[in-house]
Design an enzyme around this catalytic site. Structure first.
Site, PDB file in Angstrom:
ATOM      1  N   GLY A   1       3.449  -8.728  18.353  1.00  0.00           N
ATOM      2  CA  GLY A   1       4.709  -9.317  17.899  1.00  0.00           C
ATOM      3  C   GLY A   1       4.696 -10.831  17.873  1.00  0.00           C
TER       4      GLY A   1
ATOM      5  N   ASP B   1      11.071 -16.091   9.313  1.00  0.00           N
ATOM      6  CA  ASP B   1      10.742 -15.538  10.620  1.00  0.00           C
ATOM      7  C   ASP B   1      11.541 -16.172  11.745  1.00  0.00           C
ATOM      8  OD1 ASP B   1       8.913 -14.169   9.134  1.00  0.00           O
ATOM      9  OD2 ASP B   1       7.135 -14.905  10.191  1.00  0.00           O
TER      10      ASP B   1
ATOM     11  N   HIS C   1       1.479   9.407 -17.731  1.00  0.00           N
ATOM     12  CA  HIS C   1       0.442  10.349 -17.313  1.00  0.00           C
ATOM     13  C   HIS C   1      -0.891   9.959 -17.958  1.00  0.00           C
ATOM     14  CE1 HIS C   1      -1.505  14.099 -16.198  1.00  0.00           C
ATOM     15  NE2 HIS C   1      -1.986  14.157 -17.436  1.00  0.00           N
TER      16      HIS C   1
END
Length: 472
Positions: free
Chosen positions: A277, A317, A451
Site C-alpha cells: 500500500g 493519490d 466476429h
C-alpha cells in the site's frame, strides 16, 4: 513575487493534466515539480512496469511457441536490456510531458513547494532544480497533486539490497533465484508475474484472504488458481513477522492464520519486495499553515476536490483511494472546470473508475463486486462466460479467462463487470462506457459485437445473465 491564476503542486498524471486543462481555459498556470514530470506513474510506476511486463509476455509466448507450430530451439534474455528499454520508454514520455506543458505556455518551476497560507507558496530549490534560489509565488487557486509513496513497515524498510522497493524491483542489477513479494494487490501481483516469467521462484504473502482483494471474490479465486498454475506460491492470511539478514539473502518469519501448524514458518529467499500500500505525500507541504485536514495520511476533500482551506484543492493519490493515474487525471479536469465555473461539470463517481492489473493473466473491473451489490440491497442477475468458449480465444491460444457481469434484476442496470484473461485491460472500457451512459441489459444485448473477437465474450456474459447465452 510572480502571480498565477493557478499553481499546481506536483507534475504527475493528475497535476500536469489539470495544468493543461486550466491553460486551455485561459488561466495562467504554473506547475511545481520536485523530481521528474509525469510523476511516479510515468517514471516509476504504470508505464515502466508495463514495458517490463511486455518483455515477460514475449518470454511466455516463446515458451509456448510449440503449440503454435513454431520451433524455438533455444532462447535467452538480457536483463540489462529489458530494464534499459523500460527506462527509455519512461524517459521518452517524460520529454513528451515537458513538450505539452511548454506548448500550453505553462510555467514549470523545479523545486518543492510549501503552503504559507492566503494563496502564497514558497519554492525551495532541490539538488536537481534548474533554479538554485528559493522563491515565492502567489496563486488565486492551488491544486495539491503530490501523489503517494509506498507504505513502509517498521523493521521491513527497503534497503535496495535484499529488501526492494518498487523502484528497486524495476531496476534490478541481477536476477535473484528466489523472491518473496509482500502484498498481493495489483503492484505485488504484477511484480510476481514479471519475475515468475523470468524464471525466479516467487512466493507471495498476503495478510488478507484473497489475492487482488479489491476485486470480485470469484475473480480473485480464479486469479489465485491461475498464478498458482504458473508456479507462483501464494500464502494467504499470512503476515511477515520479522526478517533475518544473512549472506545470500533473508530468512523470513511468517505467521499464518489459516493453519495453526503453519503458525511459525520460515522461508529463505534472496530478496523481498514490499508492496503493502501507499501513504499520501503531505510532508513538508506546510499544511500546518492552512485549515487542511488529513485522514489516514490523505487530504480530505469534497466532491469537487476542495479542501478545508479556501481555494486550495487536492487531487489524485494524495486525496485518497483508489490510487490510480486515470482517477487523478479525471479529478484534475473536474477540479479545474469547477474552479473556472463551467456548467454541466459532474463530480466523479467511483463506480465508474476502472481498475486494471497487468501481468498474466490480466484482471480488469468496473463497478460493484457481487458481494457489494448484494450488500447494497440489489436483487441480482449475474452472467458468466468462459474464454474457453470464445472462438477467437481458442484461435489465439488464450483460453484461460472469464467475463462476469452483474445486473440489477429489477431495472436492468449494469452494476459491475469483472474480467480476467489476456488483454482484458483493453476490453473493460466497453463496460465503462456502458455504465457511464447508464446502459441497460437490453441495449447491451442488442449491440452487435464483431466476429471473431474476444469482445464477443462480453456480449455472451450479458446474455448469460438473462439465460440467453448462445455458446455455452
Amino acid at each position: 513575487m510572480k502571480s498565477f491564476d493557478l499553481v499546481v503542486v506536483g507534475g504527475g498524471p493528475g497535476g500536469y493534466v489539470a495544468a493543461i486543462r486550466a491553460a486551455q481555459l485561459g488561466m495562467s498556470v504554473a506547475v511545481v515539480e520536485a523530481e521528474d514530470l509525469g510523476g511516479v506513474c510515468l517514471n516509476w510506476g504504470c508505464i515502466p512496469t508495463k514495458a517490463l511486463l511486455k518483455s515477460a509476455e514475449l518470454i511466455d509466448k516463446i515458451k509456448q511457441a510449440d503449440k503454435y507450430g513454431i520451433t524455438v530451439s533455444d532462447y535467452s534474455f538480457d536483463l540489462d536490456k529489458i530494464v534499459q528499454r523500460s527506462r527509455q520508454v519512461a524517459s521518452n514520455l517524460n520529454k513528451g510531458i515537458s513538450h505539452l506543458l511548454k506548448k500550453n505556455n505553462i510555467s514549470v518551476i523545479s523545486g518543492t513547494a510549501t503552503l504559507l497560507g492566503n494563496g502564497k507558496l514558497s519554492i525551495a530549490a532541490t539538488a536537481s532544480s534548474k533554479n538554485k534560489v528559493s522563491d515565492k509565488v502567489q496563486a488565486k487557486h492551488i491544486i495539491i497533486a503530490t501523489g503517494a509513496n509506498p507504505r513502509s513497515i517498521p523493521g521491513l524498510e527497503p534497503d535496495g539490497k535484499s529488501i526492494w522497493s518498487a523502484r528497486d524491483a524495476m531496476t534490478p542489477k541481477n536476477l535473484p533465484k528466489s523472491l518473496l513479494v509482500m502484498g498481493a494487490g495489483a503492484i505485488g501481483m504484477e511484480f510476481a508475474s514479471f519475475y515468475n516469467s523470468l524464471g525466479v521462484k516467487v512466493t507471495v504473502v498476503e495478510a488478507l484472504n484473497y489475492v487482488l482483494p479489491v476485486e470480485d471474490e470469484e475473480i480473485s479465486d480464479f486469479a489465485a488458481k491461475a498464478f498458482t498454475k504458473r508456479g507462483i506460491v501464494i500464502k494467504l492470511d499470512t503476515k511477515v513477522l520479522k526478517i533475518e539478514r544473512h549472506k545470500g539473502g533473508l530468512t523470513v518469519h511468517l505467521n499464518s492464520g489459516q493453519n495453526s501448524a503453519e503458525a511459525d514458518q520460515q522461508l529463505k529467499v534472496e530478496c523481498m519486495i514490499s508492496a503493502v500500500g501507499v501513504v499520501g505525500n503531505t510532508q513538508s507541504l506546510g499544511l500546518e499553515n492552512t485549515a487542511i485536514e488529513l485522514e489516514n495520511s490523505f487530504i480530505k476533500v469534497d466532491q469537487w476536490q476542495a479542501t478545508h482551506e479556501a481555494n486550495v484543492y487536492a487531487i489524485g493519490d494524495v486525496a485518497g483511494a483508489p490510487c490510480l493515474a486515470h482517477k487523478a487525471s479525471h479529478e484534475g479536469i473536474i477540479c479545474v472546470e469547477k474552479i473556472h465555473g463551467l456548467e454541466h461539470v459532474h463530480p466523479l463517481s467511483k463506480d465508474l473508475i476502472p481498475g486494471c492489473t497487468y501481468g498474466s493473466p490480466q484482471v480488469a473491473s468496473v463497478g460493484l463486486t457481487e458481494n457489494k451489490a448484494l450488500a447494497a440491497g440489489h436483487t441480482l442477475k449475474v452472467g458468466r462466460f468462459p474464454l474457453s468458449a470464445s472462438g477467437m480465444a481458442v484461435a489465439s491460444g488464450d483460453t484461460e479467462g472469464l467475463i462476469k457481469t452483474i445486473f440489477d434484476a429489477d431495472t436492468g442496470e449494469l452494476l459491475g463487470a469483472h474480467l480476467i484473461g489476456a488483454d482484458v485491460t483493453e476490453l473493460i472500457q466497453g463496460f465503462v462506457v456502458a455504465k457511464n451512459m447508464e446502459t441497460t441489459e437490453q441495449e447491451l444485448m442488442d449491440t452487435v459485437f464483431a466476429h471473431p473477437s474476444i469482445s464477443e465474450a462480453m456480449h455472451e456474459s450479458v446474455l448469460d445473465a438473462y439465460t440467453r447465452a448462445i455458446h455455452i
